[in-house]
Design an enzyme around this catalytic site. Structure first.
Site, short mmCIF file in Angstrom:
data_model
loop_
_atom_site.label_atom_id
_atom_site.label_comp_id
_atom_site.label_asym_id
_atom_site.label_seq_id
_atom_site.Cartn_x
_atom_site.Cartn_y
_atom_site.Cartn_z
N SER A 80 0.15 -8.05 1.43
CA SER A 80 1.24 -7.19 1.89
C SER A 80 0.77 -5.95 2.63
O SER A 80 1.59 -5.10 2.94
CB SER A 80 2.07 -6.77 0.69
OG SER A 80 1.24 -6.14 -0.26
N THR A 182 3.72 -2.01 -0.25
CA THR A 182 3.13 -1.07 0.71
C THR A 182 2.25 -0.10 -0.05
O THR A 182 2.60 0.30 -1.16
CB THR A 182 4.29 -0.29 1.38
OG1 THR A 182 4.97 -1.18 2.24
CG2 THR A 182 3.79 0.90 2.15
N THR A 200 1.46 -0.84 5.67
CA THR A 200 2.08 -2.09 5.22
C THR A 200 1.96 -3.16 6.29
O THR A 200 1.77 -2.84 7.48
CB THR A 200 3.58 -1.86 4.93
OG1 THR A 200 4.11 -2.98 4.25
CG2 THR A 200 4.39 -1.64 6.20
N ARG A 210 10.00 -6.17 14.38
CA ARG A 210 10.67 -5.34 13.36
C ARG A 210 9.70 -4.28 12.81
O ARG A 210 8.56 -4.56 12.48
CB ARG A 210 11.17 -6.24 12.23
CG ARG A 210 11.86 -5.48 11.10
CD ARG A 210 10.92 -5.18 9.95
NE ARG A 210 11.60 -4.55 8.82
CZ ARG A 210 10.96 -3.99 7.80
NH1 ARG A 210 9.65 -3.99 7.75
NH2 ARG A 210 11.63 -3.42 6.82
N THR A 233 8.27 3.03 -0.82
CA THR A 233 7.99 1.61 -0.69
C THR A 233 9.29 0.86 -0.90
O THR A 233 10.22 1.39 -1.50
CB THR A 233 6.91 1.17 -1.70
OG1 THR A 233 6.65 -0.22 -1.53
CG2 THR A 233 7.33 1.44 -3.13
N GLY A 234 9.34 -0.35 -0.42
CA GLY A 234 10.56 -1.15 -0.61
C GLY A 234 11.20 -1.49 0.72
O GLY A 234 10.53 -1.49 1.75
C1 SD4 Z 1 8.82 -2.09 5.04
N1 SD4 Z 1 8.67 -0.44 3.31
O1 SD4 Z 1 8.25 -2.61 5.99
C2 SD4 Z 1 8.00 -1.57 3.89
C3 SD4 Z 1 7.75 -2.68 2.94
C4 SD4 Z 1 7.36 -2.24 1.59
O2 SD4 Z 1 6.94 -2.68 -0.57
O3 SD4 Z 1 7.26 -1.13 1.24
N2 SD4 Z 1 7.18 -3.07 0.67
O4 SD4 Z 1 10.04 -2.00 4.99
#
Ligand code: SD4
Length: 322
Positions: A80, A182, A200, A210, A233-234
């Site tokens: 990731s 991330t 990330t 994207r 993160t997320g």
């Molecule tokens: C995203 N925030 O590309 C990142 C992905 C991520 O845990 O944080 N994943 O949207």
């Protein structure tokens, strides 16, 4: 990949400590525990180890966060972040990263391909160009001009997972909290200066082009050396909508503790997206000038690692809204 399920088995690697006890969350104590570094997810433990080598010898927070972010970036088993990151739906591994220092200098790259350490490219953007943000082909060309090597980031494992995904090609831009992680890392050094970084590979099987929150200063990372630093993160779309990390820092400026600030930012997402927020994951980490930390997420399972002199390097699980 170290999944959050495996986190439960990490007892020997790091102790799980109740947040309030270990870190004085919510207290307005001016007690300083600098230097300190905190990083997202289980790989935060390994990231912190590298960052701590710099912080514990009087080094700069900026160097520490870059060194920390490079750990999961270079680990092919982490699907990731960088090398070995899951690709977009066309099989391309595209990386997003940013870095920010105590002087509000910042640099970022997005949709960068073929470079294992995008955080270091982001730092070069910050230090060697008059710009903040380079994307795609231009970011790659700049990286190569700075001596970075072009490499294949799609590992056998990631390619296999992508080909498996292609069989159904189902894409739901909601959290499957196992398909994206991330590295977000913020640190306070001995001189009481703050810095942060974030990298990330984004949401697995995302649309080509994207970009999430991770390379966006103010969204996934913000540092104000007078106040504090935050990272996220997320699901990046929801973080961008509230300019999350900037919001967390501004909430700290208004007198909130790092913990309260993270909680209020997450509540803002819930208010914006009362239904969707039940299905996605977003987590924030915050650190203030006194070395106090905060962490909060929408869902259970958001782990993070904190390292300071008194406590060592500990893996914790953030409290969550749901
Ligand atoms: C995203 N925030 O590309 C990142 C992905 C991520 O845990 O944080 N994943 O949207």
């Amino acid at each position: 990949m170290t999944t959050r399920r495996k986190f439960l088995q990490l007892g020997t690697l790091a102790s799980l400590t109740p947040l309030t006890k270990a870190w004085g969350l919510g207290k307005s104590t001016s007690q300083s525990s600098k230097p300190v570094v905190l990083s997202t997810w289980n790989f935060g433990i390994a990231a912190n180890v590298e960052a701590w080598k710099i912080l514990s010898t009087g080094g700069r927070a900026l160097d520490a966060v870059e060194a920390g972010a490079r750990v999961p970036e270079g680990d092919p088993k982490e699907s990731s972040v960088g090398l070995g990151g899951l690709p977009d739906r066309d099989g391309r591994v595209t990386l997003d990263s940013c870095i920010m220092d105590e002087f509000a200098n910042c640099g970022a790259v997005a949709c960068l391909e073929h470079i294992v350490h995008p955080v270091s490219v982001a730092r070069k953007v910050m230090e060697k160009t008059p710009h903040v943000f380079l994307v795609g082909e231009g970011a790659l060309r700049f990286a190569l001009s700075q001596g970075f090597k072009k490499e294949k980031l799609l590992t056998k494992e990631s390619e296999k997972a992508w080909k498996e995904w292609l069989k159904t090609a189902q894409y739901k831009p909601v959290a499957n909290i196992e398909n994206h992680d991330t590295i977000g890392i913020v640190a306070l050094d001995n001189k009481q200066n703050l810095s942060g970084a974030c990298t990330t590979s984004g949401m697995a099987y995302k649309m080509q082009g994207r970009v999430g929150d991770s390379p966006i200063i103010g969204a996934a990372l913000f540092v104000d050396n007078e106040i504090g630093a935050a990272t996220s993160t997320g699901v990046g779309e929801e973080v961008i909508r509230i300019v999350g990390s900037h919001l967390v820092v501004e909430l700290m400026r208004q007198g909130n503790s790092p913990q309260q600030a993270c909680e209020k930012a997450v509540q803002r997402i819930v208010k914006n997206q009362p239904v969707k927020s039940k299905e996605i994951q977003v987590g924030f980490l915050a650190l203030n000038k006194n070395g106090e930390v905060g962490a909060y997420a929408l869902q259970k399972g958001f782990t993070y690692a904190v390292y300071n002199q008194e406590q060592g390097n500990v893996l914790l699980e953030a409290k969550s809204y749901y």
